[in-house]
Design a protein around this motif. Structure first.
Motif, short mmCIF file in Angstrom:
data_model
loop_
_atom_site.label_atom_id
_atom_site.label_comp_id
_atom_site.label_asym_id
_atom_site.label_seq_id
_atom_site.Cartn_x
_atom_site.Cartn_y
_atom_site.Cartn_z
N LEU A 26 30.34 59.70 48.50
CA LEU A 26 31.58 60.13 49.13
C LEU A 26 32.55 58.98 49.33
O LEU A 26 33.76 59.13 49.18
N SER A 27 32.03 57.80 49.65
CA SER A 27 32.91 56.65 49.91
C SER A 27 33.62 56.18 48.65
O SER A 27 34.63 55.49 48.74
N ASN A 28 33.12 56.57 47.48
CA ASN A 28 33.78 56.18 46.24
C ASN A 28 35.23 56.66 46.19
O ASN A 28 36.10 56.01 45.62
N TYR A 29 35.49 57.82 46.79
CA TYR A 29 36.83 58.38 46.74
C TYR A 29 37.80 57.64 47.65
O TYR A 29 38.98 57.91 47.65
N ASN A 30 37.27 56.74 48.44
CA ASN A 30 38.13 55.92 49.29
C ASN A 30 38.18 54.48 48.79
O ASN A 30 38.71 53.61 49.45
N SER A 31 37.62 54.21 47.62
CA SER A 31 37.56 52.85 47.10
C SER A 31 38.90 52.42 46.53
O SER A 31 39.60 53.22 45.93
N PRO A 32 39.25 51.15 46.69
CA PRO A 32 40.51 50.66 46.09
C PRO A 32 40.38 50.55 44.58
O PRO A 32 39.28 50.37 44.04
N LEU A 33 41.49 50.66 43.90
CA LEU A 33 41.51 50.55 42.45
C LEU A 33 41.16 49.13 42.01
O LEU A 33 40.44 48.93 41.04
N TYR A 34 41.69 48.14 42.76
CA TYR A 34 41.50 46.73 42.41
C TYR A 34 40.54 46.02 43.35
O TYR A 34 40.46 46.35 44.53
N LEU A 35 39.85 45.02 42.82
CA LEU A 35 39.09 44.08 43.63
C LEU A 35 39.62 42.68 43.30
O LEU A 35 40.00 42.41 42.17
N GLN A 36 39.64 41.81 44.27
CA GLN A 36 40.11 40.45 44.02
C GLN A 36 39.12 39.70 43.13
O GLN A 36 37.91 39.88 43.26
N ASP A 37 39.65 38.89 42.24
CA ASP A 37 38.81 38.13 41.32
C ASP A 37 39.44 36.75 41.14
O ASP A 37 40.62 36.63 40.80
N GLU A 38 38.65 35.71 41.39
CA GLU A 38 39.18 34.34 41.34
C GLU A 38 39.72 33.98 39.97
O GLU A 38 40.74 33.30 39.85
N ARG A 39 39.08 34.49 38.93
CA ARG A 39 39.48 34.14 37.57
C ARG A 39 40.59 35.05 37.03
O ARG A 39 41.61 34.59 36.54
N GLY A 41 42.37 37.27 38.78
CA GLY A 41 43.36 37.68 39.77
C GLY A 41 42.89 38.95 40.45
O GLY A 41 42.61 38.97 41.65
N VAL A 42 42.79 40.02 39.68
CA VAL A 42 42.19 41.27 40.14
C VAL A 42 41.30 41.81 39.03
O VAL A 42 41.48 41.46 37.86
N ARG A 43 40.35 42.62 39.40
CA ARG A 43 39.50 43.28 38.41
C ARG A 43 39.31 44.73 38.84
O ARG A 43 39.46 45.06 40.03
N PRO A 44 38.97 45.61 37.92
CA PRO A 44 38.82 47.03 38.27
C PRO A 44 37.56 47.27 39.09
O PRO A 44 36.54 46.63 38.87
N ASN A 45 37.65 48.18 40.00
CA ASN A 45 36.56 48.48 40.93
C ASN A 45 35.60 49.51 40.30
O ASN A 45 36.01 50.62 39.98
N PRO A 46 34.32 49.18 40.14
CA PRO A 46 33.37 50.15 39.56
C PRO A 46 33.14 51.38 40.42
O PRO A 46 32.61 52.38 39.93
N HIS A 47 33.53 51.34 41.69
CA HIS A 47 33.33 52.49 42.58
C HIS A 47 34.56 53.40 42.65
O HIS A 47 34.54 54.40 43.36
N TYR A 48 35.60 53.04 41.92
CA TYR A 48 36.81 53.87 41.95
C TYR A 48 36.59 55.10 41.06
O TYR A 48 35.95 55.01 40.01
N PRO A 49 37.10 56.28 41.45
CA PRO A 49 36.95 57.48 40.62
C PRO A 49 37.42 57.26 39.19
O PRO A 49 38.44 56.61 38.97
N GLU A 50 36.69 57.79 38.25
CA GLU A 50 36.95 57.70 36.81
C GLU A 50 36.60 56.35 36.20
O GLU A 50 36.83 56.12 35.02
N SER A 53 30.46 51.71 35.37
CA SER A 53 29.76 50.71 36.17
C SER A 53 30.30 49.30 35.96
O SER A 53 30.01 48.39 36.75
N ASN A 54 31.07 49.07 34.89
CA ASN A 54 31.75 47.79 34.69
C ASN A 54 33.09 47.74 35.42
O ASN A 54 33.72 46.69 35.51
N GLY A 55 33.53 48.89 35.91
CA GLY A 55 34.82 48.97 36.59
C GLY A 55 35.93 49.48 35.69
O GLY A 55 37.04 49.71 36.17
N PHE A 56 35.65 49.65 34.41
CA PHE A 56 36.70 50.10 33.49
C PHE A 56 36.77 51.63 33.45
O PHE A 56 35.83 52.33 33.85
#
Length: 392
Positions: A26-39, A41-50, A53-56
């Motif tokens: 259920l919490s997946n539907y409240n996940s942000p699209l982006y996660l911060q990434d040092e290299r 800048g941002v990377r896709p969140n694997p818990h975001y709908p659609e 598991s790599n976040g893509f």
């Protein structure tokens, strides 16, 4: 009524505490699209709908793929459901396996950083999208704003001095932010803002999470709207709003309705600005470096040109003698120059490229609506179809 809701919420919190896996889903539907990434800048969140598991934005992560598509939001597929993004439509048309490795806010240097990840899928072809709207700005930001890839900085003291002076007067990022706020347009996190209320409810309500989970399970809708047009009432509201916004222009002809935002687009495409001219140079060097790595691995590398919405309409506007603003004409001139320089660079270095402009223009001339009816610069599902068809 409120008592029933309150009790239902309590039951859901208790249930999720007993069964953590349910709460996790259920919490997946409240996940942000982006996660911060040092290299990156941002990377896709694997818990975001659609997301996989790599976040893509794929159904799952394959062991291998015939084609890898790398790009920004134009390849991710903003304004369309996952299955309607051009990489997924390409897979359907070509009957080849296609893996989408794109995220809004990325540019040529992030694509370069993703090379090893992409090669890990043992593809026959890697298609790297280059979007006119902001890729050269993204390259400038990585090198001069985030101080990555110092080897790509200019070695000319004169150019460095010009850039430093321009940045001390007003940072390019601040200029873009000011124009964005003044026009209320061009937000790359369009989906995040469009669903702010929904996300707030999801964050604070287990019951809302349960309802949305059921809807997603049954109907599999997207949080990104497919838009092939709007109602007459909606269009009148859009037109009335943007006629009051300085720096935008409303277009309505041959069954197509949309809004141009040349002032916003120019902020990241004005090659009269030394910073953006430098961003173009950096972008080309990043593409060259990536092409060399692909060639060494025996992987076919194709640069996919994706124009701005405004440029797609250029020929039609000229033929209709449309009253373009000075900013719109200036945008067209700059984009034309940019594509000319990229083409010359690609040909000089023996790189393959594919221009999506003719395919998108064909849709426009036939009266199809390849873009949203508002100021959004992303193609809709039909526009992504045009891109997928020409790539196929």
């Amino acid at each position: 009524m409120f008592g029933v809701v309150f009790v239902s919420e309590g039951i859901m919190y208790t249930f999720c505490a007993i069964f953590p896996s349910v709460g996790s889903v259920l919490s997946n539907y409240n996940s942000p699209l982006y996660l911060q990434d040092e290299r990156l800048g941002v990377r896709p969140n694997p818990h975001y709908p659609e997301h996989d598991s790599n976040g893509f934005r794929n159904r799952s992560v394959p062991k291998s793929a015939d084609i890898i598509a790398i790009g920004d939001s134009q390849t991710y597929g903003i304004s369309a459901s996952r299955g309607k993004a051009w990489p997924q439509q390409l897979a359907s048309i070509s009957k080849r396996s296609v893996y989408n490795m794109a995220l809004g806010g990325w540019g040529p240097l992030q694509y370069l950083m993703l090379t090893d990840n992409a090669l890990g899928f043992q593809p026959k072809v890697i298609i790297q999208a280059f979007y006119a709207g902001n890729d050269i700005y993204d390259s400038f930001l990585v090198v001069y704003g985030k101080h990555q890839f110092p080897e790509l900085r200019s070695t000319s003291p004169e150019i460095i001095n010009q850039i430093e002076k321009l940045e001390s007067d007003k940072k390019l990022g601040n200029k873009i932010a000011e124009v964005t706020l003044s026009m209320g347009t061009g937000n790359p996190n369009v989906a995040e803002n469009r669903y702010a209320l929904i996300r707030y409810m999801l964050k604070h309500s287990k019951l809302c999470n349960l309802i949305l989970s059921a809807i997603m399970k049954i109907f599999k809708p997207s949080l990104f709207l497919d838009d092939a047009g709007v109602s007459e009432q909606q269009w009148l509201a859009i037109k009335d709003h943007f006629k009051k916004i300085d720096g935008s222009q409303v277009y309505e002809a041959k069954g197509i309705r949309t809004v141009f935002t040349p002032r916003y687009r120019l902020c990241a495409l004005n090659l009269e600005d030394k910073r953006l001219e430098e961003g173009l140079r950096i972008s080309l060097q990043a593409i060259r470096m990536q092409a060399e790595r692909m060639k060494a691995k025996g992987v076919r590398f194709i640069i996919l040109f994706i124009p701005t919405k405004e440029y797609v309409f250029k020929e039609m506007l000229d033929s209709e003698k449309y009253e373009s603003s000075d900013e719109l004409r200036m945008l067209m001139t700059n984009e034309e120059r940019m594509w000319r320089e990229i083409r010359q660079f690609a040909e000089k270095n023996g790189m393959e490229y594919l221009d999506t402009l003719p395919a998108l223009q064909k849709y426009v001339y036939s009266g199809k609506q390849p873009y949203r009816s508002d100021d959004d610069g992303h193609p809709n599902a039909m526009g992504y179809r045009a891109i997928a068809e020409i790539v196929a």
